[in-house]
Write an enzyme that holds these catalytic residues in place. Structure first.
Site, PDB file in Angstrom:
ATOM      1  N   SER A   1     -65.290  32.742-118.665  1.00 31.06           N
ATOM      2  CA  SER A   1     -64.059  33.779-118.794  1.00 31.06           C
ATOM      3  C   SER A   1     -62.679  33.070-118.561  1.00 31.06           C
ATOM      4  O   SER A   1     -62.378  31.970-119.011  1.00 31.06           O
ATOM      5  CB  SER A   1     -64.368  34.942-117.842  1.00 31.06           C
ATOM      6  OG  SER A   1     -63.339  36.114-118.456  1.00 31.06           O
TER       7      SER A   1
ATOM      8  N   GLU B   1     -67.360  39.847-128.691  1.00 30.42           N
ATOM      9  CA  GLU B   1     -66.353  39.521-127.538  1.00 30.42           C
ATOM     10  C   GLU B   1     -64.821  39.466-128.423  1.00 30.42           C
ATOM     11  O   GLU B   1     -64.735  39.091-129.493  1.00 30.42           O
ATOM     12  CB  GLU B   1     -66.381  38.151-126.820  1.00 30.42           C
ATOM     13  CG  GLU B   1     -67.840  38.182-125.999  1.00 30.42           C
ATOM     14  CD  GLU B   1     -67.633  36.963-125.374  1.00 30.42           C
ATOM     15  OE1 GLU B   1     -66.501  36.771-124.504  1.00 30.42           O
ATOM     16  OE2 GLU B   1     -68.467  36.422-125.093  1.00 30.42           O
TER      17      GLU B   1
ATOM     18  N   HIS C   1     -69.198  39.869-123.177  1.00 30.11           N
ATOM     19  CA  HIS C   1     -68.451  39.124-122.436  1.00 30.11           C
ATOM     20  C   HIS C   1     -69.497  38.218-121.300  1.00 30.11           C
ATOM     21  O   HIS C   1     -69.923  39.217-120.582  1.00 30.11           O
ATOM     22  CB  HIS C   1     -67.122  39.582-122.007  1.00 30.11           C
ATOM     23  CG  HIS C   1     -66.277  38.283-121.202  1.00 30.11           C
ATOM     24  ND1 HIS C   1     -65.834  37.545-122.057  1.00 30.11           N
ATOM     25  CD2 HIS C   1     -65.801  38.361-120.237  1.00 30.11           C
ATOM     26  CE1 HIS C   1     -64.905  36.893-121.487  1.00 30.11           C
ATOM     27  NE2 HIS C   1     -65.132  37.486-120.219  1.00 30.11           N
TER      28      HIS C   1
END
Length: 303
Positions: free
Chosen positions: A152, A246, A276
């Site tokens: 991320s 995502e 995610h």
């Protein structure tokens, strides 16, 4: 077809986690959300058995050295330099600790995790400066083979770190693994696709809020913030993992294409219907599949 576990997780994220930026219709501060996430992380996820840590001081933060207790693993053969995600504003030490502990066991590895300063109190480029300093400290302690990983926002920082490392002539890792990385804070991709994404965790609003908290007026096209637009020549072999639900999927797709155009070796796995950073959710069959991809890639490159 997604597993039943994945369907349940997507529903939980959509109805509980996704609205978590608000409470009873009131917008929560990022500091409040951080406290809530830390409380949930420590309450519902136990610290992994056999994983111990040591904090190595940096100028403004620390580098955490994770290792398995003596007897739990042989002398480490490789090291993992792991940059945790959290939207630049949050951290979940137990969730990431469990994932990192599993990697350490499977790979006979030690791990080094920069506990970088968080936005909005410490905006760009402070987190990246901490990660780079942590990397330099890591290099002073480890001379063997290693992988750089990030998920991320940590994937953003890990990729930006690699660009900085190459520019400074420091030692590059033998390979890199990015999980659901946020690589284009300039948001230069397909806006129609972004707006139509059915992401169970992120909304456009939350994505822009976290981006704004990190940048605070800095140029989003600075390659230290949007490494997708950096000079990718000379990058190590790289594995990109993401889920097809995502908002950030296109970042991974575009990075894979740009890496290939730059002559880098790149592998990609985009798993259908996954949310995610799904490899961290150890209950998912798809997460276990993704972990096998990660282990096989690292073993092939470093062992």
């Amino acid at each position: 077809m997604a597993s039943w576990q994945a369907k349940v997780l997507n529903s939980v994220l959509s109805y509980i986690a996704k609205p978590g930026m608000h409470a009873r219709g009131t917008r929560l501060s990022l500091a409040d959300i951080r406290r809530r996430l830390l409380a949930l992380d420590s309450r519902y996820l136990a610290w992994p058995k056999g994983l111990v840590s040591e904090n190595l001081s940096l100028s403004h933060s620390c580098l955490i050295h994770y290792r398995l207790e003596p007897g739990a693993a042989p002398t480490p053969r490789i090291a993992i330099f792991y940059v945790r995600g959290g939207g630049f504003c949050f951290k979940t030490p137990n969730a990431h600790g469990r994932f990192i502990a599993d990697l350490c066991r499977e790979l006979d590895a030690d791990a080094y995790v920069p506990d970088y300063r968080l936005a909005p109190e410490h905006p760009f480029p402070a987190p990246l400066e901490d990660v780079l300093e942590g990397y330099e400290r890591f290099l002073s302690r480890w001379s063997g083979p290693f992988v750089v990983m990030g998920d991320s926002a940590g994937g953003n920082l890990a990729m930006s770190l690699l660009l900085q490392v190459k520019e400074k002539g420091l030692r590059l890792p033998g390979c890199a693994v990015l999980l659901s990385p946020a690589l284009d804070l300039g948001i230069t991709g397909n806006s129609e696709r972004l707006l139509s994404a059915d992401d169970p965790l992120f909304s456009i609003e939350s994505l822009l809020r976290l981006r704004g908290a990190y940048l605070q007026g800095a140029n989003p096209m600075d390659v230290r913030a949007s490494p997708l637009h950096g000079d990718l020549h000379g990058m190590p072999p790289m594995l990109l993992l993401a889920g097809t639900r995502e908002l950030l999927l296109e970042d991974s797709e575009r990075m894979a294409l740009r890496l290939r155009e730059s002559g880098a070796e790149v592998e990609q796995h985009f798993l259908a219907h996954m949310p995610h950073v799904f490899p961290l959710f150890e209950i998912l069959p798809e997460a276990r599949e993704a972990r096998e991809f990660i282990l096989e890639f690292i073993q092939r490159r470093l062992m």
